[in-house]
Write an enzyme that holds these catalytic residues in place. Structure first.
Site, short mmCIF file in Angstrom:
data_model
loop_
_atom_site.label_atom_id
_atom_site.label_comp_id
_atom_site.label_asym_id
_atom_site.label_seq_id
_atom_site.Cartn_x
_atom_site.Cartn_y
_atom_site.Cartn_z
N ASP A 78 -41.63 -37.93 29.48
CA ASP A 78 -42.61 -37.12 30.23
C ASP A 78 -42.88 -37.67 31.63
OD1 ASP A 78 -43.12 -35.58 27.78
OD2 ASP A 78 -44.26 -37.33 27.13
N HIS A 125 -38.37 -30.27 29.82
CA HIS A 125 -38.28 -30.53 31.26
C HIS A 125 -38.91 -29.36 32.02
CE1 HIS A 125 -34.77 -33.56 30.58
NE2 HIS A 125 -35.91 -33.93 30.07
#
Length: 430
Positions: free
Chosen positions: A14, A42
């Site tokens: 992340d 993503h």
């Protein structure tokens, strides 16, 4: 000559890889995913429009960029087709741009059932997987019994292997976990439908990458998750089931380490983690809540709230060593705007009072306390800054101190979610 550039995460995932891959693919002929599966999330923001990708490489929104899924990626055909259709509804010609290695292991319904049954059985000791079958699919691969995408195109052979696998996995599901069995015919019929849809996108990805390399083209290698989630180098057992570090590139794409020119490590200006596992700098106070709210810290794949904490130079030093990092990209700097003071973790203190470096397994983190160095914060906004000089002096000092502590240059600074909200000090493809 073209350059081969790698973008990978240096924390627990992340870190903002998707945005940076999308930004840098302006220079690339191809983008390749080499590990993980649709457990990745993503997020790209282009002109204010948000797109979340799970399996398809982050270059898919750029015209003229070939998107490749290498043999190291585990592929759930249903998830892949959903993602393709969603992008096509936005006008993205995915099937023209995407090619997939037939050597990719398949994630099928029994993998998902096993993953979820195990997490349920673990109770409070659960790993915190996404429940999407990633681990069980990699297990089948390593046990040399797994089905691969290429098997889909040979119905009789596929059916025979599927029957054997279901005998094996259904025994465990029914007798150990007391869960319902997976139906053979339903699974076979679904897989044969996917075979028709996937066949036009098949390609020997390794051969294609070397052809592009010999033609002098720029290639981007897109990592998923983060270095501290690596099956070998992460906080085991609270890790993913693939090699998220640079070693996974060679095995997951067929492009050897000698051909990699630049490895860009993505790191947040603070630290986050999803799910269970050690997290020395985790904050349980108002600042932790501030970071979560300001940084919109919710998983792109699961929607789970991320745990937030101060920047950890200890884990970043380990990631730099393990990955041979050429340079860093610091993301979400703007999230720290408005904090009076900012802490950087420079070491861990054990119960004997000795300051140590990053342990190699989760249990060894028990009892460790972070050693902090305090720095002044800044009140000015850094959001959308395009040059280093636009940043407040305290923000520049924070960046410089991170470079000193970890021994690697920060070549890119992200100052907002949009691809244009970026300071590029040294371009990886330059």
């Amino acid at each position: 000559m073209g350059k081969n550039v790698v973008v990978l995460g240096t924390q627990w995932g992340d870190e903002g890889k998707g945005k940076i891959v999308d930004l840098l693919t302006e220079h690339a002929a191809a983008v390749v995913r080499y590990q993980g599966g649709h457990n990745a999330g993503h997020t790209l923001v282009i002109d204010g429009e948000k797109t979340v990708l799970h399996l398809i490489p982050s270059g898919v929104l750029r015209e003229g960029v070939q998107c490749l899924i290498g043999n190291g990626v585990v592929v759930a055909p249903d998830a892949l087709m959903r993602e393709i259709v969603k992008l096509e509804e936005k006008g993205v010609p995915v099937r023209e741009r995407l090619r997939i290695s037939p050597s990719c292991p398949l994630i099928l319904s029994y993998h998902v059932a096993l993953d979820q049954a195990r997490e349920k059985a673990r109770g409070e000791q659960k790993i915190g997987t996404t429940g999407r079958g990633i681990g069980p699919a990699y297990e089948d691969k390593v046990a040399r019994r797994g089905l691969r995408i290429g098997d889909l195109f040979h119905r009789e052979r596929f059916a025979a292997k599927l029957g054997e696998l279901l005998d094996y996995h259904n025994f465990v599901l029914v007798n150990y976990y007391k869960e319902p069995a997976i139906d053979f015919q339903k699974t076979l019929d679904e897989c044969m439908e996917y075979a028709e849809l996937l066949k036009p996108m098949m390609l020997d990805v390794t051969a294609e990458l070397h052809q592009l390399r010999r033609a002098g083209k720029d290639i981007m290698f897109e990592g998923a998750q983060g270095s501290l989630l690596d099956i070998d180098h992460g906080t085991y057992p609270y890790v993913t089931s693939s090699n998220t570090t640079a070693g996974g590139i060679a095995t997951g794409s067929g492009v050897g380490p000698m051909y990699l020119d630049y490895i860009l490590g993505i790191t947040k200006a603070y630290t986050t983690r999803v799910g269970s596992g050690p997290f020395p700098t985790e904050l349980f106070d108002d600042i932790g809540a501030f970071l979560a709210k300001r940084g919109h810290e919710f998983g792109a794949t699961t929607g789970r709230a991320r745990r937030c904490g101060w920047f950890d130079a200890v884990i970043l030093r380990r990631a730099i060593d393990v990955n041979s990092i050429s340079g860093l990209c610091l993301t979400k700097l703007d999230v720290l705007d408005g904090l009076e003071t900012i802490n950087i973790c420079v070491g861990y203190k054990n119960q004997d009072g000795a300051v140590i470096d990053a342990p190699t397994d989760a249990d060894s983190y028990i009892g460790l306390e972070p050693v902090y160095e305090q720095m002044p914060g800044w009140s000015e906004s850094t959001l959308g800054a395009k040059t280093l000089e636009e940043l407040p002096a305290a923000a520049q000092a924070y960046i410089k101190r991170i470079e000193e502590l970890v021994g690697a240059p920060i070549d890119i600074i992200s100052t907002g979610p949009d691809r244009n909200e970026t300071i590029v000090l040294r371009h990886p493809f330059a």
